[in-house]
Design a protein around this motif. Structure first.
Motif, mmCIF file in Angstrom:
data_model
loop_
_atom_site.group_PDB
_atom_site.id
_atom_site.type_symbol
_atom_site.label_atom_id
_atom_site.label_comp_id
_atom_site.label_asym_id
_atom_site.label_seq_id
_atom_site.Cartn_x
_atom_site.Cartn_y
_atom_site.Cartn_z
ATOM 1 N N ALA A 1 0.870 -1.149 -0.053
ATOM 2 C CA ALA A 1 -0.225 0.150 0.020
ATOM 3 C C ALA A 1 0.996 1.257 -0.053
ATOM 4 C CB ALA A 1 -0.931 -0.090 1.406
ATOM 5 N N VAL A 2 0.847 2.061 -0.919
ATOM 6 C CA VAL A 2 1.491 3.368 -1.032
ATOM 7 C C VAL A 2 0.440 4.324 -1.229
ATOM 8 C CG1 VAL A 2 3.054 4.545 -2.550
ATOM 9 C CG2 VAL A 2 3.189 2.130 -2.589
ATOM 10 N N LEU A 3 0.775 5.199 0.116
ATOM 11 C CA LEU A 3 -0.198 6.411 0.139
ATOM 12 C C LEU A 3 0.588 7.835 0.137
ATOM 13 C CD1 LEU A 3 -1.789 5.136 3.343
ATOM 14 C CD2 LEU A 3 -2.507 4.656 1.109
ATOM 15 N N VAL A 4 -0.194 8.723 -0.419
ATOM 16 C CA VAL A 4 0.453 9.951 -0.411
ATOM 17 C C VAL A 4 -0.147 10.808 0.881
ATOM 18 C CG1 VAL A 4 -1.436 10.867 -2.083
ATOM 19 C CG2 VAL A 4 0.829 11.974 -2.131
ATOM 20 N N ASN A 5 0.765 11.631 1.268
ATOM 21 C CA ASN A 5 0.403 12.769 2.443
ATOM 22 C C ASN A 5 0.967 14.138 1.953
ATOM 23 O OD1 ASN A 5 -0.600 13.477 5.206
ATOM 24 N ND2 ASN A 5 1.549 13.912 5.104
ATOM 25 N N TYR A 6 0.230 15.108 2.185
ATOM 26 C CA TYR A 6 0.823 16.257 1.942
ATOM 27 C C TYR A 6 0.343 17.332 3.284
ATOM 28 C CZ TYR A 6 2.097 21.111 0.255
ATOM 29 O OH TYR A 6 2.568 22.532 0.169
ATOM 30 N N GLY A 7 1.363 17.725 3.910
ATOM 31 C CA GLY A 7 1.162 18.525 5.059
ATOM 32 C C GLY A 7 0.531 17.730 6.501
ATOM 33 N N ASP A 8 0.083 18.698 7.411
ATOM 34 C CA ASP A 8 -0.362 17.826 8.623
ATOM 35 C C ASP A 8 -1.903 18.227 8.949
ATOM 36 O OD1 ASP A 8 -0.597 20.576 9.163
ATOM 37 O OD2 ASP A 8 1.031 20.566 10.642
ATOM 38 N N GLU A 9 -2.425 18.773 7.804
ATOM 39 C CA GLU A 9 -3.822 18.898 8.303
ATOM 40 C C GLU A 9 -4.912 17.770 8.175
ATOM 41 O OE1 GLU A 9 -5.337 21.874 5.409
ATOM 42 O OE2 GLU A 9 -4.186 23.246 6.150
ATOM 43 N N GLN A 10 -4.608 16.693 7.594
ATOM 44 C CA GLN A 10 -5.108 15.531 7.679
ATOM 45 C C GLN A 10 -4.359 14.224 8.100
ATOM 46 O OE1 GLN A 10 -8.508 15.986 4.429
ATOM 47 N NE2 GLN A 10 -6.478 15.138 3.199
ATOM 48 N N LEU A 11 -3.664 14.358 9.079
ATOM 49 C CA LEU A 11 -2.849 13.232 9.626
ATOM 50 C C LEU A 11 -4.006 12.472 10.473
ATOM 51 C CD1 LEU A 11 0.552 14.873 10.818
ATOM 52 C CD2 LEU A 11 -0.044 13.674 8.631
ATOM 53 N N ASN A 12 -4.856 12.940 10.952
ATOM 54 C CA ASN A 12 -5.818 12.001 11.552
ATOM 55 C C ASN A 12 -6.579 11.224 10.819
ATOM 56 O OD1 ASN A 12 -7.184 14.183 10.623
ATOM 57 N ND2 ASN A 12 -9.044 14.051 11.704
ATOM 58 N N TYR A 13 -6.820 11.324 9.643
ATOM 59 C CA TYR A 13 -7.592 10.537 8.610
ATOM 60 C C TYR A 13 -6.210 9.626 8.194
ATOM 61 C CZ TYR A 13 -10.837 14.213 8.183
ATOM 62 O OH TYR A 13 -11.852 15.154 8.510
ATOM 63 N N LEU A 14 -5.240 10.023 8.051
ATOM 64 C CA LEU A 14 -3.985 8.861 7.540
ATOM 65 C C LEU A 14 -3.872 7.970 8.713
ATOM 66 C CD1 LEU A 14 -1.605 8.067 5.617
ATOM 67 C CD2 LEU A 14 0.024 9.837 6.893
ATOM 68 N N VAL A 15 -3.819 8.364 10.068
ATOM 69 C CA VAL A 15 -3.793 7.318 11.016
ATOM 70 C C VAL A 15 -4.794 6.292 10.910
ATOM 71 C CG1 VAL A 15 -4.024 7.009 13.593
ATOM 72 C CG2 VAL A 15 -2.745 9.071 12.847
ATOM 73 N N GLU A 16 -6.074 6.742 10.639
ATOM 74 C CA GLU A 16 -7.236 5.831 10.558
ATOM 75 C C GLU A 16 -7.131 4.867 9.190
ATOM 76 O OE1 GLU A 16 -12.015 5.917 10.352
ATOM 77 O OE2 GLU A 16 -11.124 7.703 10.593
ATOM 78 N N VAL A 17 -6.378 5.208 8.306
ATOM 79 C CA VAL A 17 -6.433 4.617 6.983
ATOM 80 C C VAL A 17 -5.071 3.617 7.378
ATOM 81 C CG1 VAL A 17 -5.600 4.827 4.641
ATOM 82 C CG2 VAL A 17 -6.935 6.362 5.401
ATOM 83 N N VAL A 18 -4.038 4.091 7.980
ATOM 84 C CA VAL A 18 -3.113 3.127 8.146
ATOM 85 C C VAL A 18 -3.422 2.000 9.222
ATOM 86 C CG1 VAL A 18 -0.665 2.911 9.336
ATOM 87 C CG2 VAL A 18 -1.106 4.825 7.787
ATOM 88 N N SER A 19 -4.180 2.419 10.189
ATOM 89 C CA SER A 19 -4.768 1.388 11.168
ATOM 90 C C SER A 19 -5.571 0.215 10.597
ATOM 91 C CB SER A 19 -5.485 2.049 12.182
ATOM 92 O OG SER A 19 -6.058 1.288 13.342
ATOM 93 N N GLY A 20 -6.202 0.832 9.664
ATOM 94 C CA GLY A 20 -7.180 -0.069 8.980
ATOM 95 C C GLY A 20 -6.604 -1.027 8.043
ATOM 96 N N LEU A 21 -5.713 -0.814 7.375
ATOM 97 C CA LEU A 21 -4.758 -1.509 6.360
ATOM 98 C C LEU A 21 -4.112 -2.635 7.246
ATOM 99 C CD1 LEU A 21 -3.360 0.900 3.985
ATOM 100 C CD2 LEU A 21 -4.834 -0.849 3.449
ATOM 101 N N LYS A 22 -3.483 -2.324 8.463
ATOM 102 C CA LYS A 22 -2.694 -3.005 9.200
ATOM 103 C C LYS A 22 -3.484 -4.173 10.061
ATOM 104 C CE LYS A 22 1.464 -1.907 8.669
ATOM 105 N NZ LYS A 22 2.440 -3.181 8.077
ATOM 106 N N ARG A 23 -5.018 -3.765 9.798
ATOM 107 C CA ARG A 23 -6.021 -5.009 10.458
ATOM 108 C C ARG A 23 -6.253 -6.119 9.431
ATOM 109 N NH1 ARG A 23 -8.322 -0.356 13.010
ATOM 110 N NH2 ARG A 23 -9.933 -0.275 11.449
ATOM 111 N N PHE A 24 -5.861 -5.933 8.306
ATOM 112 C CA PHE A 24 -6.133 -6.940 7.475
ATOM 113 C C PHE A 24 -5.746 -8.281 7.728
ATOM 114 C CE2 PHE A 24 -6.487 -4.355 2.940
ATOM 115 C CZ PHE A 24 -7.222 -3.663 3.534
#
Length: 275
Positions: free
Chosen positions: A10-33
């Protein structure tokens, strides 16, 4: 214990720190596979310290609209190391069933077909579909049936993500250089006029929208990869991906709700399923 898990990158893109709370949720979800061995790489313009990310590549660019494209390059560089590849923006919530269904459909579809997802947002008033706006619509005569499942083509190929098997990745690279963006064919003068008169368009043009550079990271895959994008409409709920910020349905940051209402989608699906 589950043996012989498919290896998923899984390769994700992130710009800045405004949406890091969403990135945390996305990463956590992927790691629960449960049924995939998931490796997560994030291409970011800032350092990150988020549990679950295996590698953070901090990228410096003159034009950060090209930051998502670096994700495609990471995928291609790892083409022989994984079975399944996933690209996404930092605010789209992947579920394990998205990957499972993609691989299931690949087994029953012709080689010139590929399945995708539909973005949705949700609040207490219901559901909205951000991609279902302006002149975009379903192609109502595109319904195809395979193994009892119905599929149809949605003209807006943007979904801020893609899922590819290794075979699909190699097939796409035969159609265009996976490391580079495809240069869109220019619209004629009359096409531009018609695009301004969106209400009069009964059929989208061959090039219905010159997608932005950021969007083309995923739309190139579906528009130029040699495979027609289909959505499984008989298992529609399994092929929806949540755009977590809900900025369109809530009208945040000046975004409009367009014409992406839930009832519009439901009526379209009823019409398609009768085909």
């Amino acid at each position: 214990m589950i043996l012989n898990k498919n290896k998923l990158l899984a390769v994700l893109v992130n710009y800045g720190d405004e949406q890091l709370n969403y990135l945390v949720e996305v990463v956590s979800g992927l790691k629960r596979f449960k049924y995939f061995e998931v490796t997560i790489i994030v291409q970011s313009n800032i350092p990150l310290d988020i549990e679950g990310i295996d590698t953070v590549n901090v990228i410096t660019l003159e034009d950060y609209q090209l930051l998502p494209l670096t994700c495609r390059k990471v995928i291609w560089n790892n083409r022989n190391n994984y079975d399944v590849f996933l690209y996404g923006e930092n605010d789209h919530l992947f579920l394990e069933k998205h990957v499972e269904k993609h691989l299931e459909y690949e087994k029953i579809l012709p080689e010139n077909r590929i399945t995708g997802l539909i973005q949705f947002e949700e609040n207490e008033n219901g559901r909205y579909y951000p991609g279902y706006h302006h002149h975009f619509d379903w192609k109502y005569n595109s319904v195809e049936t395979y193994k009892g499942l119905k599929f149809a083509h949605f003209f807006n190929t943007h979904q801020a993500s893609f899922i590819l098997s290794r075979a699909q990745l190699f097939k796409i690279n035969k159609s265009f250089d996976f490391n580079s963006l495809v240069e869109d064919a220019p619209l004629s003068f009359m096409d531009k006029v018609l695009n301004k008169l969106k209400k009069t368009i009964k059929k989208p043009l061959k090039y219905p929208n010159n997608y932005s550079v950021k969007c083309k990271v995923n739309t190139d895959v579906y528009d130029y990869g040699g495979m027609k994008k289909l959505i499984c409409i008989s298992e529609f709920e399994d092929n929806l991906i949540h755009h977590l910020p809900n900025i369109y349905i809530d009208g945040l940051r000046g975004r409009n709700k367009f014409r992406s209402r839930e009832d519009r989608m439901n009526n379209a699906l009823k019409k398609l399923l009768k085909k």
